[in-house]
Enzyme design. Structure first.
Site: not given
Ligand code: GLU
Length: 333
Positions: A78, A201, A75, A271, A253
């Site tokens: 992002k 993504y 994440s 994550v 989060y």
């Molecule tokens: N690749 C993960 C997903 O979408 C990233 C999630 C994360 O790090 O929160 O769903």
């Protein structure tokens, strides 16, 4: 090495040793409660790994622990896709497609901002899937290449790459993201081929680096997008305010509020157990430890950042600031 640098190394070493003492069982139970079987490639042997790095805006990097181990950005990626989309399209255009409101929901929630008819923000999956597609590029491969190159330049490390196997593995179990993406396309929030967008993504999430890179990414953001190591201006300074604002309100989060309250630094977690925190004008903190809490944040990552912020008075909204890392006053004991 200057005495100030020795002091930083010593303090980080002490911090690492103390937080390493957090029982592996605690970490394991947090980890398994957070995400069930997901993501498989990080769940096993890497669980008890632990590394911290502080990168100063003058280019000094101070890593301790498992700092040579590679892990996935997940994440945290992002942030960089959002920064590049802002640089490519400008604030208004990006804002018309992805909001900046904390959702208060889990990162993968199937929830959208009813007022704006957009994903809530670029730090939740729905918003991030849209954001990646906004990056300029003839196709998904070119968009990915541009995101990857931004990460490489911000960290001054051209060897950073995508773990294609991890991306493929995750694509195979990504029905939840797939559902979110199809729903967004049916609602006119996402354009193009869903499978291609999803792959973009998830490849972006699978960018692999170490904790030194992570701290340098944060330090470059802290330095207005001029990389302290290379001196290169990687992205326009205008994106920094927007990116850090969204990290501050949405980066951790559904614990972003508690984090802002306790730590008070713009940050993003992933994550895979990474936490990246920006100390504007001063430097960047990277922590990697895959044991997660029930919000999906690294247990040690949160604890270490909270302690650094408290002891050094880094909370951005606090009235006083003391910072041993930048050679100012001694930390509060
Ligand atoms: N690749 C993960 C997903 O979408 C990233 C999630 C994360 O790090 O929160 O769903």
């Amino acid at each position: 090495m200057s005495p100030a640098n020795d002091q930083v190394d010593e303090r980080l070493g002490e911090l690492h040793a103390r937080h390493l003492g957090l029982g592996a069982g605690d970490v394991a139970s947090y980890y398994s409660s957070a995400r069930g079987s997901y993501p498989p490639q990080e769940a096993g042997s890497e669980r008890d790994r632990f590394a911290i790095s502080f990168a100063h805006v003058d280019g000094d990097v101070h890593p301790v622990g498992d700092f040579e181990r590679l892990f996935l950005l997940q994440s945290i990626s992002k942030v960089f896709a959002y920064a590049l989309a802002l640089a490519d399209l400008g604030r208004d255009e990006v804002l018309s497609r992805v909001g900046v409101e904390p959702s208060g929901e889990a990162f993968n929630a199937i929830a959208f901002d009813e007022h704006t008819h957009t994903p809530f923000n670029p730090m939740v999956n729905s918003g991030a899937i849209v954001t990646s597609t906004l990056v300029r590029g003839a196709d998904a491969d070119e968009k990915l290449e541009r995101i990857l190159n931004v990460v490489r330049s911000l960290a001054a490390n051209p060897t950073i790459d995508v773990d294609e196997e991890a991306a493929r593995d995750e694509l195979a179990i990504s029905d939840h993201n797939r559902a979110v993406a199809y729903l967004m396309r049916s609602e006119g929030m996402l354009e193009g081929d869903v499978e291609e967008n999803l792959r973009l993504y998830l490849r972006q999430c699978s960018i692999r680096l170490d904790v030194r890179d992570l701290s340098m990414l944060a330090a470059t953001l802290a330095n207005g997008c001029v990389c302290p190591l290379s001196g290169e201006r990687v992205l326009p300074v205008s994106v920094v305010r927007d990116v850090l604002s969204v990290m501050h309100t949405c980066g951790m989060y559904d614990a972003a509020g508690q984090w802002a309250f306790d730590v008070g630094l713009p940050a993003k977690s992933g994550v895979s157990g990474g936490v990246m925190a920006v100390v504007p004008g001063k430097g960047g903190i990277g922590v990697w430890s895959p044991g997660l809490d029930s919000h999906g944040n690294s247990v040690r990552g949160v604890n270490v950042c909270r302690e650094i912020s408290e002891r050094l008075g880094l909370h951005l909204l606090a009235a006083e600031t003391e910072d041993a890392f930048v050679g100012a006053a001694a930390p509060r004991e």
